[in-house]
Write a protein that holds these residues in place. Structure first.
Motif, PDB file in Angstrom:
ATOM      1  N   PHE A  79       0.843  -1.197   0.000  1.00 49.36           N
ATOM      2  CA  PHE A  79       0.000   0.000   0.000  1.00 49.36           C
ATOM      3  C   PHE A  79       0.877   1.245   0.000  1.00 49.36           C
ATOM      4  O   PHE A  79       1.976   1.245   0.539  1.00 49.36           O
ATOM      5  N   ARG A  80       0.337   2.323  -0.586  1.00 51.09           N
ATOM      6  CA  ARG A  80       1.032   3.611  -0.539  1.00 51.09           C
ATOM      7  C   ARG A  80       0.198   4.556   0.305  1.00 51.09           C
ATOM      8  O   ARG A  80      -1.038   4.494   0.319  1.00 51.09           O
ATOM      9  N   GLU A  81       0.892   5.420   1.014  1.00 46.45           N
ATOM     10  CA  GLU A  81       0.210   6.394   1.847  1.00 46.45           C
ATOM     11  C   GLU A  81      -0.341   7.508   0.963  1.00 46.45           C
ATOM     12  O   GLU A  81       0.385   8.103   0.181  1.00 46.45           O
ATOM     13  N   VAL A  82      -1.621   7.796   1.113  1.00 45.42           N
ATOM     14  CA  VAL A  82      -2.313   8.815   0.338  1.00 45.42           C
ATOM     15  C   VAL A  82      -2.398  10.124   1.115  1.00 45.42           C
ATOM     16  O   VAL A  82      -2.275  11.202   0.552  1.00 45.42           O
ATOM     17  N   ALA A  83      -2.625  10.016   2.423  1.00 49.79           N
ATOM     18  CA  ALA A  83      -2.778  11.198   3.266  1.00 49.79           C
ATOM     19  C   ALA A  83      -2.477  10.817   4.706  1.00 49.79           C
ATOM     20  O   ALA A  83      -2.505   9.643   5.078  1.00 49.79           O
ATOM     21  N   ARG A  84      -2.230  11.858   5.506  1.00 47.54           N
ATOM     22  CA  ARG A  84      -1.946  11.672   6.938  1.00 47.54           C
ATOM     23  C   ARG A  84      -2.815  12.670   7.694  1.00 47.54           C
ATOM     24  O   ARG A  84      -2.379  13.755   8.057  1.00 47.54           O
ATOM     25  N   PRO A  85      -4.103  12.329   7.943  1.00 47.51           N
ATOM     26  CA  PRO A  85      -5.006  13.252   8.628  1.00 47.51           C
ATOM     27  C   PRO A  85      -4.537  13.638  10.029  1.00 47.51           C
ATOM     28  O   PRO A  85      -4.820  14.738  10.494  1.00 47.51           O
ATOM     29  N   ARG A  86      -3.873  12.715  10.701  1.00 49.02           N
ATOM     30  CA  ARG A  86      -3.298  12.958  12.028  1.00 49.02           C
ATOM     31  C   ARG A  86      -1.959  12.226  12.083  1.00 49.02           C
ATOM     32  O   ARG A  86      -1.741  11.271  11.330  1.00 49.02           O
ATOM     33  N   PRO A  87      -1.069  12.614  12.974  1.00 50.54           N
ATOM     34  CA  PRO A  87       0.226  11.927  13.030  1.00 50.54           C
ATOM     35  C   PRO A  87       0.114  10.410  13.206  1.00 50.54           C
ATOM     36  O   PRO A  87       0.932   9.658  12.666  1.00 50.54           O
ATOM     37  N   ASP A  88      -0.910   9.957  13.927  1.00 47.12           N
ATOM     38  CA  ASP A  88      -1.050   8.522  14.199  1.00 47.12           C
ATOM     39  C   ASP A  88      -2.035   7.816  13.264  1.00 47.12           C
ATOM     40  O   ASP A  88      -2.301   6.635  13.441  1.00 47.12           O
ATOM     41  N   ALA A 106      -3.204   7.160   9.108  1.00 48.70           N
ATOM     42  CA  ALA A 106      -2.901   7.311   7.688  1.00 48.70           C
ATOM     43  C   ALA A 106      -4.062   6.833   6.840  1.00 48.70           C
ATOM     44  O   ALA A 106      -4.869   6.021   7.280  1.00 48.70           O
ATOM     45  N   ILE A 107      -4.141   7.338   5.631  1.00 50.45           N
ATOM     46  CA  ILE A 107      -5.015   6.774   4.598  1.00 50.45           C
ATOM     47  C   ILE A 107      -4.074   6.133   3.600  1.00 50.45           C
ATOM     48  O   ILE A 107      -3.136   6.769   3.106  1.00 50.45           O
ATOM     49  N   VAL A 108      -4.301   4.846   3.330  1.00 48.53           N
ATOM     50  CA  VAL A 108      -3.442   4.120   2.391  1.00 48.53           C
ATOM     51  C   VAL A 108      -4.297   3.503   1.296  1.00 48.53           C
ATOM     52  O   VAL A 108      -5.486   3.253   1.475  1.00 48.53           O
ATOM     53  N   SER A 109      -3.652   3.252   0.163  1.00 50.76           N
ATOM     54  CA  SER A 109      -4.375   2.757  -0.998  1.00 50.76           C
ATOM     55  C   SER A 109      -3.512   1.768  -1.774  1.00 50.76           C
ATOM     56  O   SER A 109      -2.284   1.909  -1.815  1.00 50.76           O
ATOM     57  N   LEU A 110      -4.158   0.790  -2.377  1.00 48.93           N
ATOM     58  CA  LEU A 110      -3.460  -0.165  -3.234  1.00 48.93           C
ATOM     59  C   LEU A 110      -4.294  -0.360  -4.502  1.00 48.93           C
ATOM     60  O   LEU A 110      -5.470  -0.736  -4.424  1.00 48.93           O
ATOM     61  N   ASP A 111      -3.703  -0.070  -5.646  1.00 48.39           N
ATOM     62  CA  ASP A 111      -4.357  -0.274  -6.939  1.00 48.39           C
ATOM     63  C   ASP A 111      -4.176  -1.737  -7.315  1.00 48.39           C
ATOM     64  O   ASP A 111      -3.054  -2.217  -7.461  1.00 48.39           O
ATOM     65  N   LEU A 112      -5.276  -2.458  -7.465  1.00 51.64           N
ATOM     66  CA  LEU A 112      -5.214  -3.897  -7.735  1.00 51.64           C
ATOM     67  C   LEU A 112      -5.027  -4.206  -9.218  1.00 51.64           C
ATOM     68  O   LEU A 112      -4.846  -5.361  -9.575  1.00 51.64           O
TER      69      LEU A 112
END
Length: 194
Positions: free
Chosen positions: A175-184, A186-192
């Motif tokens: 997965f790659r990190e898309v955003a970090r809304p808070r330090p603890d 993350a929003i992550v995404s994986l293109d299948l």
């Protein structure tokens, strides 16, 4: 070496789901309904009502989760399915930075892990995540998104908040990190498709 099998949470496995969800944390009271209901709906339901909602979900297609078995015993759970069926996600301000349209049926989300206490620290979350990706891919998902916690951020994360999963597990799965809304968080995404 324990034998691990991971199967869809179908109606005939309801008792196994209950066993997997009741080994520690909030799984027993939540019944993995947190993301499927609005805050008001969740607060208005009892544990028994949430259990029946889960039973109904497990009777529908696609099943809403996978159950991990260790040597034949229900040991863990991962919720994975179309993000549109997890209505609270789109209503959660911290997740607004998602790159994907909220109405896209091709976007699936991994939102909840439960591992019974006696099976923790054995890599079961990574096994569940790998199986969830295979499951999503086989069902035609285009992207899988998740919202893991990052204990490396320096903030102590309560154990019950780790149901999101841990960032390092998702990173190891590609997965790659898309955003970090808070330090603890993350929003992550994986293109299948890749």
């Amino acid at each position: 070496m324990p034998r691990i099998m991971i199967e869809p949470a179908t109606a005939d496995r309801f008792d196994d789901a209950q066993r997997a969800l009741t080994g520690g944390g909030d799984g027993k009271s939540c019944q993995c309904q947190w993301w499927t209901l609005t805050n008001a709906q969740f607060d208005a339901t009892s544990q028994d009502e949430r259990r029946e909602l889960l039973r109904d979900e497990m009777a529908d297609a696609p099943p809403p989760a996978l159950i991990a078995y260790v040597d034949g015993e229900p040991a863990g759970w991962v919720r994975v399915g179309p993000r549109t069926r997890q209505v609270r996600l789109a209503r959660t301000r911290a997740f607004a930075a998602s790159e994907e349209p909220w109405d896209d049926e091709g976007v699936w989300a991994v939102t909840c892990f439960v591992v019974r206490r006696e099976h923790r620290h054995q890599g079961l979350n990574a096994e569940l995540l790998d199986a969830a990706l295979d499951y999503a891919r086989a069902a035609g998902a285009r992207v899988v998104e998740a919202y893991p916690k990052d204990p490396r951020a320096g903030k102590k994360i309560p154990v019950n908040d780790l149901y999101h999963g841990v960032l390092s597990t998702f990173e190891a799965a590609g997965f790659r990190e898309v955003a970090r809304p808070r330090p603890d968080l993350a929003i992550v995404s994986l293109d299948l498709r890749g």
